[in-house]
Design a protein around this motif. Structure first.
Motif, mmCIF file in Angstrom:
data_model
loop_
_atom_site.group_PDB
_atom_site.id
_atom_site.type_symbol
_atom_site.label_atom_id
_atom_site.label_comp_id
_atom_site.label_asym_id
_atom_site.label_seq_id
_atom_site.Cartn_x
_atom_site.Cartn_y
_atom_site.Cartn_z
ATOM 1 N N LYS A 148 66.722 56.765 93.346
ATOM 2 C CA LYS A 148 67.291 56.585 94.679
ATOM 3 C C LYS A 148 68.337 57.662 94.959
ATOM 4 C CE LYS A 148 69.660 53.185 97.558
ATOM 5 N NZ LYS A 148 70.239 51.826 97.578
ATOM 6 N N LEU B 297 66.600 61.011 95.510
ATOM 7 C CA LEU B 297 65.983 61.090 96.834
ATOM 8 C C LEU B 297 67.029 61.307 97.917
ATOM 9 C CD1 LEU B 297 63.297 58.251 96.622
ATOM 10 C CD2 LEU B 297 62.895 60.722 96.641
ATOM 11 N N LYS C 255 62.015 62.223 102.644
ATOM 12 C CA LYS C 255 61.222 61.188 101.981
ATOM 13 C C LYS C 255 62.028 59.898 101.866
ATOM 14 C CE LYS C 255 58.312 60.211 98.044
ATOM 15 N NZ LYS C 255 57.581 60.772 96.909
ATOM 16 N N TYR C 256 63.311 60.024 101.549
ATOM 17 C CA TYR C 256 64.183 58.855 101.443
ATOM 18 C C TYR C 256 64.235 58.118 102.786
ATOM 19 C CZ TYR C 256 68.372 56.024 100.935
ATOM 20 O OH TYR C 256 69.258 54.963 100.919
ATOM 21 N N TYR D 41 62.091 58.211 105.244
ATOM 22 C CA TYR D 41 60.781 57.624 105.520
ATOM 23 C C TYR D 41 60.619 56.300 104.774
ATOM 24 C CZ TYR D 41 55.795 56.782 105.289
ATOM 25 O OH TYR D 41 54.571 56.185 105.346
ATOM 26 N N LEU D 42 60.974 56.294 103.493
ATOM 27 C CA LEU D 42 60.838 55.069 102.698
ATOM 28 C C LEU D 42 61.744 53.956 103.228
ATOM 29 C CD1 LEU D 42 60.642 56.645 99.129
ATOM 30 C CD2 LEU D 42 58.800 55.465 100.337
ATOM 31 N N THR E 255 60.252 52.651 106.678
ATOM 32 C CA THR E 255 59.011 51.898 106.545
ATOM 33 C C THR E 255 59.171 50.664 105.668
ATOM 34 O OG1 THR E 255 58.301 53.300 104.694
ATOM 35 C CG2 THR E 255 57.530 53.902 106.919
ATOM 36 N N LYS F 206 59.654 50.593 102.443
ATOM 37 C CA LYS F 206 58.977 50.757 101.157
ATOM 38 C C LYS F 206 59.879 51.300 100.059
ATOM 39 C CE LYS F 206 54.521 51.542 103.323
ATOM 40 N NZ LYS F 206 53.414 52.483 103.517
ATOM 41 N N LEU F 207 61.170 51.441 100.329
ATOM 42 C CA LEU F 207 62.074 52.042 99.349
ATOM 43 C C LEU F 207 62.163 51.212 98.081
ATOM 44 C CD1 LEU F 207 64.062 54.266 98.587
ATOM 45 C CD2 LEU F 207 65.865 52.880 99.622
ATOM 46 N N THR F 208 62.417 49.920 98.210
ATOM 47 C CA THR F 208 62.567 49.064 97.026
ATOM 48 C C THR F 208 61.280 49.043 96.217
ATOM 49 O OG1 THR F 208 64.211 47.709 98.164
ATOM 50 C CG2 THR F 208 63.170 46.750 96.229
ATOM 51 N N GLU F 209 60.150 48.952 96.900
ATOM 52 C CA GLU F 209 58.853 48.958 96.203
ATOM 53 C C GLU F 209 58.672 50.263 95.425
ATOM 54 O OE1 GLU F 209 54.143 49.202 97.408
ATOM 55 O OE2 GLU F 209 55.559 48.349 98.858
ATOM 56 N N HIS F 210 59.012 51.392 96.051
ATOM 57 C CA HIS F 210 58.889 52.702 95.407
ATOM 58 C C HIS F 210 59.805 52.789 94.188
ATOM 59 C CE1 HIS F 210 58.607 57.041 94.895
ATOM 60 N NE2 HIS F 210 59.928 57.093 94.950
#
Length: 124
Positions: free
Chosen positions: A42, A45, A52-53, A55-56, A59, A61-65
């Motif tokens: 984290k 990023l 990219k950070y 975007y995550l 959307t 999706k940050l925690t999942e990533h």
């Protein structure tokens, strides 16, 4: 003007507030759960891959990533440490004979494996 629109490019919906369309974002009340490598990813990023950070984050999706990266890196580190221990002759027999030497070798193996994993997993 339409009250709500949908952005095809980024998959977000927007609501009109005054003269501006603001994205419909929902806060997740759950506390994110990820380990050491997820935290390191984290931070990387945020500092080096801000697009990219963002975007995550947008959307959701940050925690999942971060959980995925953390899981993968832990598994790779474990496998790499096991392989290096065999290669360097770190056995239970050595542990029984010379505990300090066993600890030295295991610490070296852990440090080398973690350095390798960080370069190839977290900071890529």
């Amino acid at each position: 003007m339409t009250k709500q629109i949908y952005g095809e490019k980024n998959g977000l919906s927007y609501t009109l507030h005054g003269d501006y369309y603001l994205p419909d974002l929902e806060l997740n009340d759950e506390e994110p759960v990820y380990g050491k490598y997820g935290i390191m990813r984290k931070q990387f990023l945020k500092e080096h891959r801000s697009a990219k950070y963002q975007y995550l984050v947008l959307t959701g999706k940050l925690t999942e990533h971060l959980n995925q990266v953390d899981k993968e890196v832990r598994e790779k580190a474990e496998i790499l440490m096991e392989q290096m221990a065999v290669q360097w002759g770190v056995t239970e027999e050595l542990k029984m004979q010379d505990q300090m030497e066993w600890v030295r070798r295991m610490n070296t193996i852990k440090n080398v494996a973690e350095e390798n994993i960080l370069k190839n997993g977290v900071y890529k």
